[in-house]
Scaffold this motif. Structure first.
Motif, PDB file in Angstrom:
ATOM      1  N   LEU A   1       8.202   5.104  -2.073  1.00 19.98           N
ATOM      2  CA  LEU A   1       6.819   5.288  -1.389  1.00 19.98           C
ATOM      3  C   LEU A   1       5.497   4.000  -1.390  1.00 19.98           C
ATOM      4  N   GLY A   2       5.976   3.314  -3.427  1.00 21.56           N
ATOM      5  CA  GLY A   2       5.168   2.099  -3.470  1.00 21.56           C
ATOM      6  C   GLY A   2       3.670   2.284  -4.273  1.00 21.56           C
ATOM      7  N   LEU A   3       3.734   1.489  -5.420  1.00 19.84           N
ATOM      8  CA  LEU A   3       2.449   1.654  -6.168  1.00 19.84           C
ATOM      9  C   LEU A   3       1.247   2.575  -5.627  1.00 19.84           C
ATOM     10  N   PRO A   4       0.345   2.743  -4.583  1.00 16.82           N
ATOM     11  CA  PRO A   4      -0.919   2.920  -4.576  1.00 16.82           C
ATOM     12  C   PRO A   4      -0.149   4.582  -4.014  1.00 16.82           C
ATOM     13  N   LEU A   5       0.906   5.132  -3.342  1.00 16.36           N
ATOM     14  CA  LEU A   5       1.098   5.859  -3.403  1.00 16.36           C
ATOM     15  C   LEU A   5       1.415   7.689  -4.664  1.00 16.36           C
TER      16      LEU A   5
ATOM     17  N   LEU B   1       3.101  -8.781 -10.995  1.00 16.99           N
ATOM     18  CA  LEU B   1       3.744  -7.702 -10.806  1.00 16.99           C
ATOM     19  C   LEU B   1       4.832  -7.351 -10.009  1.00 16.99           C
ATOM     20  N   PRO B   2       5.874  -7.679  -9.691  1.00 23.98           N
ATOM     21  CA  PRO B   2       6.607  -7.360  -8.271  1.00 23.98           C
ATOM     22  C   PRO B   2       6.757  -5.810  -8.058  1.00 23.98           C
ATOM     23  N   LEU B   3       6.026  -5.271  -7.947  1.00 24.07           N
ATOM     24  CA  LEU B   3       5.857  -3.632  -7.623  1.00 24.07           C
ATOM     25  C   LEU B   3       5.394  -3.597  -6.384  1.00 24.07           C
ATOM     26  N   PRO B   4       6.258  -2.858  -6.133  1.00 26.49           N
ATOM     27  CA  PRO B   4       5.936  -2.599  -4.105  1.00 26.49           C
ATOM     28  C   PRO B   4       4.784  -1.331  -3.890  1.00 26.49           C
ATOM     29  N   LEU B   5       4.157  -2.180  -2.124  1.00 28.74           N
ATOM     30  CA  LEU B   5       2.666  -1.677  -2.242  1.00 28.74           C
ATOM     31  C   LEU B   5       2.792  -0.653  -1.142  1.00 28.74           C
ATOM     32  N   LEU B   6       4.159  -0.912   0.211  1.00 30.43           N
ATOM     33  CA  LEU B   6       4.198  -0.086   0.822  1.00 30.43           C
ATOM     34  C   LEU B   6       5.668   1.088   0.655  1.00 30.43           C
ATOM     35  N   PRO B   7       5.143   1.846   1.120  1.00 25.36           N
ATOM     36  CA  PRO B   7       6.112   2.835   1.112  1.00 25.36           C
ATOM     37  C   PRO B   7       7.716   2.475   2.014  1.00 25.36           C
ATOM     38  N   ARG B   8       8.727   2.159   1.729  1.00 24.27           N
ATOM     39  CA  ARG B   8       9.649   1.726   2.356  1.00 24.27           C
ATOM     40  C   ARG B   8       9.645   1.804   3.847  1.00 24.27           C
ATOM     41  N   PHE B   9       9.585   2.736   4.304  1.00 24.97           N
ATOM     42  CA  PHE B   9       9.430   2.839   5.815  1.00 24.97           C
ATOM     43  C   PHE B   9       8.768   2.557   6.591  1.00 24.97           C
ATOM     44  N   LEU B  10       7.687   2.011   5.995  1.00 20.43           N
ATOM     45  CA  LEU B  10       6.938   0.749   7.091  1.00 20.43           C
ATOM     46  C   LEU B  10       7.325  -0.565   6.333  1.00 20.43           C
ATOM     47  N   MET B  11       8.262  -0.867   5.328  1.00 22.13           N
ATOM     48  CA  MET B  11       8.247  -1.934   5.053  1.00 22.13           C
ATOM     49  C   MET B  11       9.042  -2.876   6.482  1.00 22.13           C
ATOM     50  N   PRO B  12       8.330  -4.135   6.773  1.00 24.05           N
ATOM     51  CA  PRO B  12       8.941  -5.094   8.214  1.00 24.05           C
ATOM     52  C   PRO B  12      10.787  -5.293   7.757  1.00 24.05           C
TER      53      PRO B  12
END
Lengths: 166, 505
Positions: A109-113, A155-166
């Motif tokens: 889901l990424g960091l914000p969620l 830091l390499p943290l994902p921001l967007l949910p995986r399903f929204l990733m390009p």
């Protein structure tokens, strides 16, 4: 700090012949951990000539812990001691769940969620939570974290949910 | 002596660069913030911020982490005095007289004396580190594996003697820590031990993970228990008249001296550290005071002594780390982690190979103390306002920040789950009146102990008497045994327990 154990009320978890519930419970916990370790170390090599193998020291340590746990448990049976301080199920349950939720959701889901979700679950741990205020605070925290960790601290943290990733 | 001055000069040269001054300031500020906020301790913060230092230059990273550590000692005292809430365990005794002084309208002098005491202690400790660094490093070079092992046994015994509560439980916690340290790959054969086939466990439990669990999560859960509500009634009276009177200074000066000396000694001892130092200093002041009944009613010595002691101890605990490579407490163990990340192996070689790193950090401590003195007093208002953030909003934020911190160490969700597990285990054990601190020390020293034990046995061809036939090792073990016997003796135990009893009036 800490609660006076004497004010703990309600029935004890243990049978009547347990005079020191704290010692009894603690000792049993230690013994369980020691037995688990002994079981886990069962296949490790022991002494080879002069040199202790991979399993020697762990088995020795687990044995000592088992003995210490047994002594503490025995003390709990024979010596009168304080009861465990009262504890609520809410705190451990929801803080535990919040941590688990973060672990499960950070990658998909990424960091914000993940931060927001975890914040809201943790907030369930107390009855004092006011939901409007908490939601606002959770959104702010998620926002600040999303700026602070990936951008300011890089830091390499994902921001967007995986399903929204390009 | 000339060496000392040239070393310090080198250190100040490093520390006075703008970048390092900035790191020092950030560390001191973050430390103060953490110290002010109850419910989040130094150990959890340093563990949380560890990943942040990955990208920094090594000197800057260590300067910042050191700043957090002694900054927290400072911040803890502010809230102890103003709101009767110790922000840190090290400031628990400061509440006794500090809050009384605040209620009598003397919050200003109390804060000032705490700051001055900390500053004096910090200066003395800095010089002490510089003086002892060289000789202890030479001593360390005479150490073989047997001596190292015995020294660590001594350290663990100190931890037992200095822990509060039951000696038996403290020993059990140390053994538990040792056992936990053995999970993961074997030093010599590389075989995975007790890892239950979980690949994430093949490297063992990361120290930061366990520390965050038992000092971060467990503490939060414990604070949520009924009956532990943090009382947040603030002193509404504005802080006026910051300067202590001449009489205050005269009264406090000897207490600052004694607190500093006691703290410096207890800081060097493994297992001691800042918490025990502040308790011991307060007890000492009360014992030798002409009118002991003044304590608990706003005696300025009761603020000066523990605050000097905890700061001195916080700084001198760097000595065993920098000279022998043995971390004496949990925060220092995290510093080992920070150093390892930057490819520095703490121990006698660091002082020789990277003098600018060590002396730069030592010099930064002095600068950091000056900064704290200057920034802290004017900022008191801001820190107090922070305390009005209710715990119901604060604790979920701490949970999330801790989780992010652990995750970013290895980018591993399993680590987060493990930390949560240790949080629950730690909470359960704390409930049964077991102290987590000795366990952490066992976890820290475990790998070093096992490695040295096995190496010593191998060199001695399996002869276990090597530990008692080498004079240095034998004397260390003898001291350890003596201490353990003393700790079990009833008369001394009573004395020891007295130190931990918070006097009530």
């Amino acid at each position: 700090m800490g609660v006076e154990p004497s004010e703990a009320s309600g029935r004890s978890l243990w049978p009547r012949w347990v005079r020191g519930p704290q010692e009894f419970a603690g000792g049993l916990t230690l013994m369980a951990i020691a037995l688990l370790a002994l079981w886990a170390a069962r296949d490790l090599s022991s002494m080879r000539g002069f040199s202790p193998g991979a399993g020697t020291v762990p088995r020795l340590t687990a044995g000592v812990l088992l003995a210490l746990g047994a002594v503490v448990t025995a003390l709990g049976v024979f010596v009168k001691g304080p009861r465990s301080a009262r504890s609520a199920w809410r705190g451990p349950l929801f803080v535990g769940l919040a941590i688990l939720a973060f672990a499960v959701s950070i990658q998909p889901l990424g960091l914000p969620l993940a931060a927001f979700l975890s914040f809201m679950i943790a907030a369930l741990a107390t009855k004092e939570t006011r939901w409007g205020q908490t939601t606002l605070a959770g959104l702010c925290l998620a926002g600040v974290c999303s700026l602070l960790f990936p951008f300011v601290l890089r830091l390499p943290l994902p921001l967007l949910p995986r399903f929204l990733m390009p | 002596m000339a060496d000392l001055i040239s070393n310090l000069a080198l250190g100040f040269g490093v520390a006075f660069t703008p970048v390092n001054l900035l790191f020092c300031l950030i560390g001191a500020l973050v430390g103060t913030l953490v110290g002010v906020l109850p419910g989040i301790g130094t150990v959890a913060t340093v563990a949380m911020l560890l990943p942040i230092t990955f990208g920094l230059p090594p000197v800057g990273a260590l300067i910042m982490l050191a700043g957090i550590y002694y900054g927290a000692q400072y911040g803890g005292s502010t809230t102890s005095i103003l709101v009767n809430i110790p922000g840190e365990a090290t400031s628990v005794v400061t509440t006794l007289d500090g809050f009384q002084m605040a209620q009598q309208g003397r919050a200003g002098p109390a804060l000032a004396i705490a700051a001055i005491g900390s500053f004096v202690a910090g200066c003395v400790a800095t010089v002490l580190i510089a003086v002892l660094g060289g000789p202890l490093t030479k001593l360390a070079q005479a150490f073989g594996p047997a001596e190292y092992f015995s020294l660590m046994v001594l350290g663990l015994v100190f931890a037992v003697v200095l822990a509060k509560g039951s000696v038996l439980k403290a020993i059990a916690m140390i053994v538990l820590g040792l056992l936990l340290s053995m999970v993961g790959s074997d030093v010599e054969t590389g075989a995975a031990r007790m890892s239950f086939g979980v690949p994430d466990l093949a490297d063992g439990f990361g120290f930061a993970i366990v520390a965050m669990g038992v000092f971060g999560f467990a503490e939060i859960i414990r604070n949520l228990d009924p009956g532990t509500d943090v009382n947040r009634s603030l002193v509404q009276r504005p802080v006026t008249g910051l300067m202590p009177t001449r009489k205050d200074l005269v009264d406090a000066a000897p207490a600052i001296g004694r607190g500093t000396a006691l703290g410096a000694i207890l800081g060097i001892l493994p297992g001691g550290g800042a918490v025990i130092a502040s308790f011991a200093a307060y007890t000492l002041e009360k014992k030798i005071a002409r009118v002991p009944s003044r304590f608990g009613r706003g005696a300025i010595e009761g603020v000066a002594a523990p605050e000097s002691a905890n700061n001195a101890a916080a700084q001198t605990s760097f000595i065993p780390l920098l000279t022998l490579g043995i971390p004496p407490n949990a925060v220092m163990a995290l510093m080992v982690g920070a150093m390892t990340i930057h490819g520095i192996v703490p121990g006698p070689m660091v002082l020789q190979n990277q003098p600018e790193l060590v002396w730069g950090m030592i010099a930064s401590m002095w600068i950091g103390n000056v900064m704290l003195l200057i920034i802290n007093l004017p900022l008191v208002g801001i820190w107090v306002r922070l305390l009005r953030v209710p715990y119901r909003l604060l604790f979920p934020a701490i949970v999330v920040l801790c989780a992010i911190g652990i995750y970013s160490i290895n980018n591993s969700p399993v680590d987060v789950v493990l930390a949560g597990g240790f949080g629950l285990l730690g909470y359960w054990l704390i409930k049964q009146d077991f102290e987590p601190a000795p366990m952490l020390l066992g976890l820290v020293l475990g790998p070093l102990m096992e490695e040295n034990l096995r190496r010593a046995l191998m060199i001695a061809r399996g002869d276990a008497t090597v530990f008692v036939t080498r004079p240095l090792s034998a004397s260390l073990l003898a001291v350890a045994l003596l201490l353990l016997i003393l700790a079990i003796l009833p008369s001394l135990r009573r004395k020891r327990d007295e130190v931990f009893v918070e006097p009530k009036d």
